[in-house]
Design a protein around this motif. Structure first.
Motif, PDB file in Angstrom:
ATOM      1  N   ARG A 413       0.893  -1.244   0.168  1.00 25.86           N
ATOM      2  CA  ARG A 413      -0.013  -0.049   0.061  1.00 25.86           C
ATOM      3  C   ARG A 413       0.826   1.307   0.064  1.00 25.86           C
ATOM      4  NH1 ARG A 413      -3.094  -3.254   3.625  1.00 25.86           N
ATOM      5  NH2 ARG A 413      -2.242  -2.232   5.376  1.00 25.86           N
ATOM      6  N   ALA A 414       2.050   1.222   0.781  1.00 23.83           N
ATOM      7  CA  ALA A 414       2.719   2.386   0.806  1.00 23.83           C
ATOM      8  C   ALA A 414       3.483   2.735  -0.480  1.00 23.83           C
ATOM      9  CB  ALA A 414       3.918   2.279   2.107  1.00 23.83           C
ATOM     10  N   ARG A 415       4.267   1.391  -0.947  1.00 26.62           N
ATOM     11  CA  ARG A 415       4.995   1.523  -2.276  1.00 26.62           C
ATOM     12  C   ARG A 415       4.080   2.254  -3.537  1.00 26.62           C
ATOM     13  NH1 ARG A 415       8.031   2.938  -5.133  1.00 26.62           N
ATOM     14  NH2 ARG A 415       9.684   2.086  -6.336  1.00 26.62           N
ATOM     15  N   ALA A 417       1.161   3.766  -3.500  1.00 27.88           N
ATOM     16  CA  ALA A 417       0.042   4.922  -3.083  1.00 27.88           C
ATOM     17  C   ALA A 417       0.044   5.845  -4.173  1.00 27.88           C
ATOM     18  CB  ALA A 417       0.446   5.391  -1.573  1.00 27.88           C
ATOM     19  N   PRO A 418       1.171   6.274  -4.697  1.00 24.34           N
ATOM     20  CA  PRO A 418       0.970   7.253  -5.740  1.00 24.34           C
ATOM     21  C   PRO A 418       0.266   6.937  -7.058  1.00 24.34           C
ATOM     22  CG  PRO A 418       3.178   7.215  -5.071  1.00 24.34           C
ATOM     23  CD  PRO A 418       2.530   5.900  -4.428  1.00 24.34           C
ATOM     24  N   ALA A 420      -2.284   4.471  -6.701  1.00 21.44           N
ATOM     25  CA  ALA A 420      -3.357   3.682  -6.162  1.00 21.44           C
ATOM     26  C   ALA A 420      -4.760   4.023  -6.678  1.00 21.44           C
ATOM     27  CB  ALA A 420      -3.491   3.543  -4.438  1.00 21.44           C
ATOM     28  N   GLY A 421      -4.839   5.623  -6.663  1.00 23.83           N
ATOM     29  CA  GLY A 421      -6.066   6.188  -7.289  1.00 23.83           C
ATOM     30  C   GLY A 421      -6.317   5.957  -8.969  1.00 23.83           C
ATOM     31  N   THR A 426      -2.470   1.107 -12.414  1.00 26.97           N
ATOM     32  CA  THR A 426      -2.159   0.044 -11.866  1.00 26.97           C
ATOM     33  C   THR A 426      -2.108  -1.275 -12.369  1.00 26.97           C
ATOM     34  OG1 THR A 426      -2.891   1.096  -9.684  1.00 26.97           O
ATOM     35  CG2 THR A 426      -2.496  -1.297  -9.521  1.00 26.97           C
ATOM     36  N   LEU A 484      -1.089  -6.204  -3.548  1.00 20.59           N
ATOM     37  CA  LEU A 484      -2.098  -5.100  -3.281  1.00 20.59           C
ATOM     38  C   LEU A 484      -3.440  -5.600  -3.024  1.00 20.59           C
ATOM     39  CD1 LEU A 484      -2.051  -2.011  -3.023  1.00 20.59           C
ATOM     40  CD2 LEU A 484      -2.318  -2.158  -5.828  1.00 20.59           C
TER      41      LEU A 484
END
Length: 484
Positions: A413-415, A417-418, A420-421, A426, A484
């Motif tokens: 999730r952290a990696r 995150a940029p 993810a939206g 993705t 993910l």
């Protein structure tokens, strides 16, 4: 020349077959200057020495006479009456009254177009009659054998995984023409075979509307027509679905009607709605879902599982989805017109003409995830030109198993995150990495242009601040995407 009003149950004999029988010694001497003898059908034999045999003829006879009451002055009237009665041909015995066939009779037969056969002295009329009956018996035997073979072929086709197209193909082969299944609106659901004459396809579609006209209360169950020598027929199928079978053949052979009748019955059964035990189970599961049950609660009605979701591309008929499902041992299938999705509890194998992506075998609670797995597997199969790709989970010995699941998910999730939206970014990154950085294969898998792939990957690299040319970076991102 009129058709016989009440033909016998045995098939007729062509005049050409009689002339080809050397044991009879018959010779055609008048009446057919242009028309072929194959088109003249003899339905029976009758002997008469009446001056006017008209009242005793039914039509379609080979009329035998020795000319006992025939005169030159009466020849034209005699032949005219025989033609008016619908006789197929006239056989004249040259003994004992005449040594040769009278010229006046030959001329009259030519004028009226009545085939005239010379019967030699050595051939009694009874021998001619026996020859006709023998040829009829042989024709009947051939017809029965042809019908039997056709019935067996149609029955075997009906037992195939794709029964409706298979029956249509078999019917087209047996008739030597074209077979079409029409929808209620007149559209061709499936067609196979060759067109026997120019324009027959349009004429057959028009004929299909005769047996299924819009708003008709009691339309006919069948209709026939001819076009350029081709014979057309349309039959309404039973079952209340409004489907119509259309057939077009270049010529008509004995038994065609029976063969087509068998196909009509089979297609009516195959296309009619029916509900057995399996269908009842599916209906019950659907009702439970609609009333608020979870997949875990409804799935036991379908079978024990576990279940594999299959996504497929291929097939070129409206019955392709059900045919694929049957081949995979399931009746649970749906299609959006482009992709067929099947739910099966059997092992998934490659199928001719299809590209398949299969999920892992899962329980009811994981079916949504399995659907995503199958979608990705199908894209991978198309990109790599494979017939079948199975989704593979990392094994217990994989390096990823060394990291606790919670920590792996948090890292993912952290990696990521940029991006993810953006599902498009993705999924593009996931597909591109799975295909080893191939622009073309990724474009095929995602059905986008290769420049779109390049743009998305460049955007991912910028947002993630990652050098995607580095193997370590790719491995790290792949690890994150898997979690993910």
């Amino acid at each position: 020349m009129p058709e016989p009003s009440a033909p016998p149950p045995t098939p007729p004999v062509s005049l050409a077959a009689l002339l080809a029988d050397g044991s009879l010694g018959l010779r055609l001497i008048a009446g057919l200057p242009d028309a072929p003898a194959e088109r003249v059908a003899v339905h029976w034999v009758h002997t008469s020495e009446m001056a006017d045999p008209y009242p005793y003829l039914l039509g379609g006879e080979l009329l035998l006479t020795a000319g006992v009451q025939l005169t030159d002055a009466h020849a034209d009237t005699y032949v005219g009456r025989v033609v008016e009665a619908g006789a197929a041909a006239l056989g004249f015995g040259v003994a004992p009254v005449y040594d040769t066939v009278p010229d006046s009779l030959v001329e009259a037969c030519d004028r009226h177009g009545l085939p005239l056969l010379e019967i030699p002295r050595r051939t009694p009329f009874t021998t001619v009659a026996r020859g006709v009956w023998r040829l009829m018996a042989e024709a009947r035997h051939r017809e029965l054998r042809r019908v039997t073979e056709a019935q067996q072929g149609l029955a075997a086709a009906a037992a195939r995984p794709d029964p409706v197209p298979a029956v249509l193909r078999q019917l087209a082969v047996r008739l030597g023409g074209r077979a079409v299944l029409f929808a209620p609106d007149g559209a061709e659901l499936h067609a196979t075979g060759r067109d026997p004459a120019p324009g027959s396809r349009t004429a057959l579609a028009r004929l299909a509307r005769v047996v299924n006209p819009p708003g008709a209360a009691s339309p006919p169950t069948s209709a026939t027509d001819t076009l350029g020598g081709a014979r057309l027929a349309a039959y309404a199928l039973g079952g209340g679905q409004g489907l119509v079978l259309g057939v077009a053949a270049g010529s008509r052979e004995a038994g065609d009607h029976t063969v087509t009748g068998v196909a009509v019955v089979l297609l009516s059964l195959l296309t009619a709605p029916h509900q057995g035990a399996a269908e009842a189970g599916r209906s019950a599961a659907l009702v439970r879902l609609l009333l608020g049950a979870t997949p875990t609660e409804a799935a036991p009605l379908l079978g024990p599982g576990p279940w594999t979701v299959v996504h497929a591309h291929g097939g070129d008929t409206p019955f392709a989805a059900s045919a694929l499902a049957a081949a995979l041992g399931s009746a649970l299938a749906e299609t959006d017109g482009a992709t067929v999705r099947v739910l099966t509890d059997r092992p998934v194998t490659a199928q001719p003409g299809w590209t398949l992506g299969a999920s892992a075998a899962v329980g009811p609670a994981a079916l949504a995830e399995a659907d995503t797995q199958a979608e990705r597997a199908l894209r991978h199969a198309e990109a790599t030109r494979a017939d079948l790709v199975h989704h593979r989970e990392p094994g217990p010995d994989a390096l990823t198993a060394l990291v606790p699941p919670e920590e792996a998910a948090a890292h993912a999730r952290a990696r990521l995150a940029p991006i993810a939206g953006s599902p498009a970014l993705t999924e593009t990154l996931r597909t591109w990495l799975s295909l080893h950085g191939s622009w073309d294969r990724t474009a095929v898998a995602l059905t986008v242009h290769r420049n779109t792939v390049r743009h998305r990957i460049a955007r991912c690299a910028a947002l993630l601040n990652a050098d995607l040319d580095e193997a370590d970076v790719r491995m790290d991102l792949w690890f994150a995407l898997r979690r993910l």
